[in-house]
Enzyme design. Sequence first.
Site, mmCIF file in Angstrom:
data_model
loop_
_atom_site.group_PDB
_atom_site.id
_atom_site.type_symbol
_atom_site.label_atom_id
_atom_site.label_comp_id
_atom_site.label_asym_id
_atom_site.label_seq_id
_atom_site.Cartn_x
_atom_site.Cartn_y
_atom_site.Cartn_z
ATOM 1 N N HIS A 136 0.853 -1.147 -0.056
ATOM 2 C CA HIS A 136 -0.096 0.051 -0.023
ATOM 3 C C HIS A 136 0.836 1.233 -0.025
ATOM 4 O O HIS A 136 1.872 1.249 0.349
ATOM 5 C CB HIS A 136 -0.793 -0.111 1.242
ATOM 6 C CG HIS A 136 -1.771 0.993 1.468
ATOM 7 N ND1 HIS A 136 -1.629 2.146 1.993
ATOM 8 C CD2 HIS A 136 -3.329 0.856 1.366
ATOM 9 C CE1 HIS A 136 -2.769 2.972 2.034
ATOM 10 N NE2 HIS A 136 -3.739 2.364 1.432
ATOM 11 N N ASP A 213 3.284 -4.688 7.718
ATOM 12 C CA ASP A 213 1.831 -3.962 7.693
ATOM 13 C C ASP A 213 0.627 -4.908 7.522
ATOM 14 O O ASP A 213 0.469 -5.588 6.810
ATOM 15 C CB ASP A 213 1.656 -3.110 6.352
ATOM 16 C CG ASP A 213 0.542 -2.505 6.008
ATOM 17 O OD1 ASP A 213 -0.496 -2.508 6.708
ATOM 18 O OD2 ASP A 213 0.442 -1.689 4.961
ATOM 19 N N GLN A 216 -4.508 -5.240 6.786
ATOM 20 C CA GLN A 216 -5.473 -5.864 6.115
ATOM 21 C C GLN A 216 -5.429 -7.359 6.616
ATOM 22 O O GLN A 216 -6.521 -7.975 6.362
ATOM 23 C CB GLN A 216 -5.199 -6.216 4.386
ATOM 24 C CG GLN A 216 -5.578 -4.762 3.910
ATOM 25 C CD GLN A 216 -6.934 -4.099 3.916
ATOM 26 O OE1 GLN A 216 -7.985 -4.974 4.214
ATOM 27 N NE2 GLN A 216 -7.152 -3.009 3.513
ATOM 28 N N LYS A 239 -10.296 -1.072 10.408
ATOM 29 C CA LYS A 239 -10.392 -2.275 9.457
ATOM 30 C C LYS A 239 -10.716 -3.628 10.276
ATOM 31 O O LYS A 239 -10.936 -4.741 9.620
ATOM 32 C CB LYS A 239 -8.859 -2.764 8.666
ATOM 33 C CG LYS A 239 -8.735 -1.276 7.834
ATOM 34 C CD LYS A 239 -7.868 -1.503 6.787
ATOM 35 C CE LYS A 239 -7.136 -0.279 6.150
ATOM 36 N NZ LYS A 239 -8.004 0.152 5.175
ATOM 37 N N CYS A 377 -4.918 2.801 -3.745
ATOM 38 C CA CYS A 377 -3.547 3.099 -2.846
ATOM 39 C C CYS A 377 -2.278 2.105 -3.286
ATOM 40 O O CYS A 377 -1.623 1.900 -2.156
ATOM 41 C CB CYS A 377 -3.841 3.554 -1.582
ATOM 42 S SG CYS A 377 -4.864 4.941 -1.137
HETATM 43 N N1 7TS Z 1 -1.735 -0.892 4.574
HETATM 44 C C1 7TS Z 1 -2.609 -1.441 3.882
HETATM 45 C C2 7TS Z 1 -2.150 -2.891 3.363
HETATM 46 C C3 7TS Z 1 -3.898 -1.083 3.558
HETATM 47 O O1 7TS Z 1 -4.772 -1.772 3.014
HETATM 48 C C4 7TS Z 1 -4.380 0.221 4.084
HETATM 49 C C5 7TS Z 1 -5.785 1.096 3.844
HETATM 50 C C6 7TS Z 1 -3.423 1.028 4.901
HETATM 51 C C7 7TS Z 1 -2.076 0.504 5.243
HETATM 52 C C8 7TS Z 1 -3.559 2.423 5.560
HETATM 53 O O2 7TS Z 1 -4.424 2.113 6.510
HETATM 54 P P1 7TS Z 1 -5.045 3.564 7.216
HETATM 55 O O3 7TS Z 1 -5.679 2.880 8.428
HETATM 56 O O4 7TS Z 1 -3.681 4.162 7.895
HETATM 57 O O5 7TS Z 1 -5.606 4.261 6.591
HETATM 58 N N2 7TS Z 1 -6.283 0.455 2.802
HETATM 59 C C9 7TS Z 1 -7.263 0.940 2.204
HETATM 60 C C10 7TS Z 1 -8.026 0.537 1.263
HETATM 61 O O6 7TS Z 1 -7.848 -0.752 0.817
HETATM 62 N N3 7TS Z 1 -9.089 1.255 0.843
HETATM 63 O O7 7TS Z 1 -9.098 2.403 1.562
HETATM 64 C C11 7TS Z 1 -8.035 2.174 2.565
#
Ligand code: 7TS
Length: 419
Positions: A136, A213, A216, A239, A377
Site C-alpha cells: 500500500h 503492515d 488487512q 479495518k 492506494c
Molecule cells: N496498509 C494496507 C495494506 C492498507 O490496506 C491500508 C488502507 C493501509 C495500510 C492504511 O491504513 P490506514 O488505516 O492508516 O488508512 N487501505 C485502504 C483500502 O484498501 N481502501 O481504503 C483504504
Amino acid sequence: MNPLSAVTSAIPIHRFDVERVRTDFPALQQKVHGKPLVYLDNAATTQKPSCVIEALEHYYYLDNANVHRGVHELSERATDAFEGARETIRAFLGAASVKEIIYTSGATESINLVAYCWAHKNIRSGDEILITEMEHHSNIVPWQLFCQQTGAVLKVAPINDDGELMLEEYEKLLTPKTRLVGMVYVSNALGTINPVKQMIRLAHDAGAVTLVDAAQAAPHIAIDVKDLDCDFLAMSSHKIYGPTGMGVLFGKQALLEEMPPFQAGGDMIEYVSFDKTTFNKLPYKFEAGTPHIAGAIGFEAALKYVQELGLGVISAHERGILQYATQRILDIPGVRIIGTAALKCGVLSFVLEGAHPSDIGTIMNYHGVAIRTGHHCAMPVMQHFGVAGTARASFGLYNNRGDVDAFIGALAKTKEMLE
Ligand code: 7TS
C-alpha cells in the site's frame, strides 16, 4: 508453509452463524437506493457492531475525562479503560508487554513512526530498505521520502502475474546493506497472503529489521508477534470493526527503548525545564498529547467481539465466501480477476472488458452494492497488471452468500448496461 495453519488449528467447535452476526451491525440493516445494502468495501473500512458503538457511547456519556492526569473519578475511569484496552490489544497480538503497544492514529502513522524514529537513527546513506511490489502507498511513500532525505536506497521485491511475491527474488535482494524490510501481510489490492514468517526469518538472517503492515491481515488471520518474530507491526482499528483514527504500532521493547520520541508535547515527557527535558517511559514516550481515548475503548470492544466469535471460524467462513464469489464471478464473460494467488483472503479485485472500474462502481451503487474502484492506494500493483484501476469487492465476517449473489446479479446487470 500455510500461514493459515495457526488459525485453522485454533478453530473452536461452535458454528459461525452469519445471519445472527449480521444483526449485530446496525448499518447493515438499511436500504440504499431502495435495495438492501450489500457492503463489500471492508478493505477500505468495516462496519461497526453495536457493542463498539455502545462502548463509545458509554465513554462519552459517563466516563469522559482526560487520561493519566486527573485524580478525580472520571479521569480514573477513563485511564483504566484506556490502559485496559492496551492490555487487550497486547493479548490480541501476543506481545510480551504493554510497553510494546504504542497507540497511533492507524497503520499509516505506525509506519511513519518507524520511518521517523527508528530509520532516521539507524539507516545511513547507501544502506538499503527492501519492500515488496504489492505494498500500500503507506508502506512505500514514507520510505521514498526517507531515501530522498538520507541517500538510502529503496529496493523492491517483485511479484508474479498471480500477484504472489517472488520469494527467490526477495531472497536475492536481501544483502548485508539491507537495514529494514517492510512487508505487507495481506495485500489490499490483490488479497494475497504473504509468507511473512518466512520473509522475516530470511530478513533476520541478512541482519535486517522487519516491519509488517498488518492492516488487512488483522481482521482475517490470527496474529502472534512472538511467533512471527517481527520487529515492528502496524495495524488499524477501523479495518477490524473498531473506530477510525485509531491504531497501534507493535515494536520490540529493546528497539523502542533505543528510539528517539516521535512527536513532542504533553504526556511523552518525564521532566521539562528550559535546560533539559527527559522523556517518559514506554509506551508513553511515543504518545504526545491527549490521545484518542474513545478510539482505544472502541478498538478494545471490537477486538473482544472478534475474539468472542473466534478468528479461526471467521477466517474459515470468509474463505468460503471468497471461494464462492470467485467461482461465480468467472461465470460472467469478460471478467479478469486481478490477484489469483494460491493463498488469498478478503479481496476479489477484477476488471471487466470494455468497462471502466469507476462506472462499474457507480452503477453497482444503484443496486445497493458498495464496492471500491480505482488504484486502491497500490498504484505499483496496477502498473504491474497494466490496468489503471480495478473494481474490488472485499469481504468481512458479516458477508454471506446472499451478498455474493446480489453482487454477481448487480454486476451482470451493470455489464448489460455498459455494453
Ligand atoms: N496498509 C494496507 C495494506 C492498507 O490496506 C491500508 C488502507 C493501509 C495500510 C492504511 O491504513 P490506514 O488505516 O492508516 O488508512 N487501505 C485502504 C483500502 O484498501 N481502501 O481504503 C483504504
